[in-house]
Design a protein around this motif. Sequence first.
Motif, PDB file in Angstrom:
ATOM      1  N   ILE A 104       0.840  -1.204   0.000  1.00 61.94           N
ATOM      2  CA  ILE A 104       0.000   0.000   0.000  1.00 61.94           C
ATOM      3  C   ILE A 104       0.873   1.250   0.000  1.00 61.94           C
ATOM      4  N   LEU A 105       1.897   1.248   0.843  1.00 59.57           N
ATOM      5  CA  LEU A 105       2.779   2.415   0.942  1.00 59.57           C
ATOM      6  C   LEU A 105       3.451   2.725  -0.387  1.00 59.57           C
ATOM      7  N   LEU A 106       3.736   1.697  -1.153  1.00 57.91           N
ATOM      8  CA  LEU A 106       4.438   1.869  -2.420  1.00 57.91           C
ATOM      9  C   LEU A 106       3.604   2.661  -3.425  1.00 57.91           C
ATOM     10  N   TRP A 107       2.281   2.493  -3.353  1.00 55.08           N
ATOM     11  CA  TRP A 107       1.395   3.118  -4.340  1.00 55.08           C
ATOM     12  C   TRP A 107       0.417   4.112  -3.720  1.00 55.08           C
ATOM     13  N   GLN A 108       0.566   4.402  -2.437  1.00 58.68           N
ATOM     14  CA  GLN A 108      -0.427   5.226  -1.746  1.00 58.68           C
ATOM     15  C   GLN A 108      -0.598   6.599  -2.381  1.00 58.68           C
ATOM     16  N   ARG A 109       0.513   7.288  -2.624  1.00 58.17           N
ATOM     17  CA  ARG A 109       0.420   8.654  -3.146  1.00 58.17           C
ATOM     18  C   ARG A 109      -0.248   8.674  -4.519  1.00 58.17           C
ATOM     19  N   LYS A 110       0.152   7.749  -5.386  1.00 59.40           N
ATOM     20  CA  LYS A 110      -0.459   7.689  -6.713  1.00 59.40           C
ATOM     21  C   LYS A 110      -1.952   7.377  -6.614  1.00 59.40           C
ATOM     22  N   CYS A 111      -2.299   6.494  -5.689  1.00 59.40           N
ATOM     23  CA  CYS A 111      -3.705   6.136  -5.500  1.00 59.40           C
ATOM     24  C   CYS A 111      -4.506   7.344  -5.018  1.00 59.40           C
ATOM     25  N   GLU A 112      -3.983   8.039  -4.023  1.00 61.33           N
ATOM     26  CA  GLU A 112      -4.670   9.226  -3.504  1.00 61.33           C
ATOM     27  C   GLU A 112      -4.864  10.276  -4.594  1.00 61.33           C
ATOM     28  N   ASP A 113      -3.813  10.529  -5.358  1.00 61.77           N
ATOM     29  CA  ASP A 113      -3.893  11.550  -6.410  1.00 61.77           C
ATOM     30  C   ASP A 113      -4.936  11.181  -7.460  1.00 61.77           C
ATOM     31  N   ALA A 114      -4.968   9.903  -7.835  1.00 59.03           N
ATOM     32  CA  ALA A 114      -5.931   9.465  -8.848  1.00 59.03           C
ATOM     33  C   ALA A 114      -7.362   9.557  -8.321  1.00 59.03           C
ATOM     34  N   GLY A 164      -2.276   2.752   4.852  1.00 60.47           N
ATOM     35  CA  GLY A 164      -0.915   3.164   4.525  1.00 60.47           C
ATOM     36  C   GLY A 164      -0.334   4.094   5.571  1.00 60.47           C
ATOM     37  N   ASP A 165       0.080   5.286   5.132  1.00 56.80           N
ATOM     38  CA  ASP A 165       0.668   6.277   6.037  1.00 56.80           C
ATOM     39  C   ASP A 165      -0.389   7.323   6.380  1.00 56.80           C
ATOM     40  N   PRO A 166      -0.913   7.317   7.610  1.00 59.86           N
ATOM     41  CA  PRO A 166      -2.008   8.231   7.966  1.00 59.86           C
ATOM     42  C   PRO A 166      -1.621   9.707   7.954  1.00 59.86           C
ATOM     43  N   ILE A 167      -0.328  10.009   7.924  1.00 61.54           N
ATOM     44  CA  ILE A 167       0.089  11.407   7.983  1.00 61.54           C
ATOM     45  C   ILE A 167      -0.455  12.207   6.803  1.00 61.54           C
ATOM     46  N   SER A 168      -0.739  11.527   5.699  1.00 60.93           N
ATOM     47  CA  SER A 168      -1.200  12.252   4.513  1.00 60.93           C
ATOM     48  C   SER A 168      -2.627  12.770   4.654  1.00 60.93           C
ATOM     49  N   VAL A 169      -3.324  12.375   5.724  1.00 59.43           N
ATOM     50  CA  VAL A 169      -4.692  12.862   5.895  1.00 59.43           C
ATOM     51  C   VAL A 169      -4.716  14.377   6.049  1.00 59.43           C
ATOM     52  N   TYR A 170      -3.659  14.940   6.619  1.00 61.31           N
ATOM     53  CA  TYR A 170      -3.634  16.388   6.832  1.00 61.31           C
ATOM     54  C   TYR A 170      -3.589  17.142   5.503  1.00 61.31           C
ATOM     55  N   SER A 171      -2.691  16.741   4.627  1.00 56.69           N
ATOM     56  CA  SER A 171      -2.578  17.433   3.341  1.00 56.69           C
ATOM     57  C   SER A 171      -3.790  17.154   2.461  1.00 56.69           C
ATOM     58  N   ARG A 172      -4.325  15.929   2.545  1.00 57.86           N
ATOM     59  CA  ARG A 172      -5.468  15.598   1.697  1.00 57.86           C
ATOM     60  C   ARG A 172      -6.714  16.348   2.151  1.00 57.86           C
ATOM     61  N   ALA A 173      -6.937  16.427   3.447  1.00 61.50           N
ATOM     62  CA  ALA A 173      -8.081  17.191   3.954  1.00 61.50           C
ATOM     63  C   ALA A 173      -7.936  18.664   3.602  1.00 61.50           C
ATOM     64  N   SER A 174      -6.712  19.169   3.696  1.00 62.88           N
ATOM     65  CA  SER A 174      -6.463  20.573   3.367  1.00 62.88           C
ATOM     66  C   SER A 174      -6.736  20.855   1.895  1.00 62.88           C
ATOM     67  N   SER A 175      -6.325  19.938   1.022  1.00 66.69           N
ATOM     68  CA  SER A 175      -6.547  20.152  -0.411  1.00 66.69           C
ATOM     69  C   SER A 175      -8.036  20.107  -0.746  1.00 66.69           C
ATOM     70  N   LEU A 176      -8.784  19.241  -0.082  1.00 64.95           N
ATOM     71  CA  LEU A 176     -10.232  19.181  -0.306  1.00 64.95           C
ATOM     72  C   LEU A 176     -10.913  20.448   0.201  1.00 64.95           C
ATOM     73  N   GLN A 177     -10.475  20.927   1.358  1.00 66.16           N
ATOM     74  CA  GLN A 177     -11.029  22.181   1.872  1.00 66.16           C
ATOM     75  C   GLN A 177     -10.717  23.335   0.931  1.00 66.16           C
ATOM     76  N   GLY A 178      -9.498  23.343   0.402  1.00 63.24           N
ATOM     77  CA  GLY A 178      -9.126  24.396  -0.538  1.00 63.24           C
ATOM     78  C   GLY A 178      -9.976  24.366  -1.793  1.00 63.24           C
ATOM     79  N   PHE A 179     -10.225  23.173  -2.304  1.00 63.15           N
ATOM     80  CA  PHE A 179     -11.062  23.035  -3.496  1.00 63.15           C
ATOM     81  C   PHE A 179     -12.474  23.543  -3.223  1.00 63.15           C
ATOM     82  N   LEU A 180     -13.032  23.159  -2.081  1.00 58.17           N
ATOM     83  CA  LEU A 180     -14.404  23.550  -1.753  1.00 58.17           C
ATOM     84  C   LEU A 180     -14.519  25.038  -1.437  1.00 58.17           C
ATOM     85  N   SER A 181     -13.435  25.626  -0.968  1.00 59.74           N
ATOM     86  CA  SER A 181     -13.457  27.055  -0.632  1.00 59.74           C
ATOM     87  C   SER A 181     -13.319  27.938  -1.860  1.00 59.74           C
ATOM     88  N   ASP A 182     -12.851  27.364  -2.960  1.00 62.53           N
ATOM     89  CA  ASP A 182     -12.637  28.130  -4.186  1.00 62.53           C
ATOM     90  C   ASP A 182     -13.974  28.329  -4.888  1.00 62.53           C
TER      91      ASP A 182
END
Length: 374
Positions: free
Chosen positions: A61-71, A99-117
């Motif tokens: 999961i860790l090997l492909w996590q970032r690509k999966c999240e981005d897609a 995978g690595d739960p630390i990415s929840v912070y950046s992913r939540a932030s990016s979703l908030q940014g999208f919704l705020s635009d």
Amino acid sequence: MATAKKNYARDNVPLSRFGVLVAQLESIVASAAQQSPDPLLCFDLLSDLISAIDEEPKDSILLWQRKCEDALYSLLVLGARRPVRHLASVAMARVISKGDPISVYSRASSLQGFLSDGKKNEPQRVAGAAQCLGELYRFFGRRITSGLAETTSIASKLMKSHEEYVRKEALYMLQNALEGCGGLAAAAAYTEAFRLIMRFGVNDKAPIVRIAAARCLKAFANVGGPGLGVVELDTSASLCVKAFNDPVSSVRDAFAEALGALLALGMNPEAQVQPRGKVQFPPAKKLEGGLQKHLVSPFVKASGVRFREIRICLTLAWVSFLQAILLKYLHPDSELQDYAAPVLDMLQEDTTADAQALACVLYILRVAVVDQMT
């Protein structure tokens, strides 16, 4: 050099089932500019992806996590249909959790940014991002409590949408955020959330939005009503009773559940949460007379063309209340018999011959009292 070596290692590792599915998802997203993704293909692919996340080891999961999240993110903001965006949201939360739960912070932030635009206001895209953010709160709410204020602000903005499904997703996002954060976020966020629900949600013209608002009220009660005093509890309970006149049965049922949860919280002041912040809230108090005012009297006084529906709603609210008393607040089951008296008070002398009133009282006593004591 280390980064190059890491990439080289991934490039030379045989593709796992998870890796293959991520690659397929990337291909679909990449070709979206020329051809809109096929909903059935996406649905099947995402179903397989979720299964693969559950089955694959963490290293894979860790090997492909970032690509999966981005897609997944790209698919959501392209404007996926409801079943697809639901699966994409679940997959996003699952892959971060596995995978690595630390990415929840950046992913939540990016979703908030999208919704705020404000420029990105295509309804399907907004609904997808809101659903995904809500799913992240459902899984990781305790980690991202600091974002509740912004999420509430986003929900307020989305409630102005002309599309009822966007308004519904806004409130479901808020419900997940409230339940995920519990009572750990800042006081101002809860104050604004409660105002939004009471001012806009419960009076919305769309039944699905009113149902979502009722579930938000129930969520507020389930997490201890952070920032709500006896006045707010009493006001919201009165609003639930008023909603029993709604022409849609599913709306009435949702508010019946909410009423039971709110009254159960009101009867248990030790469970009421005082959120953090500069504002000093009054000490928690028991909602005195709440059962008589919001359950007994409305039953006795029920009248009009929907008096039968009102009685049924109050019956469901009684059951919800007594189940919460026993299962959530862990009162001894022997206490349930103490509530038999106010239930029987609903049978006045002039209603003893009323078959429906008698049936409602017997239902409460059997389902919410006797069955729970045995």
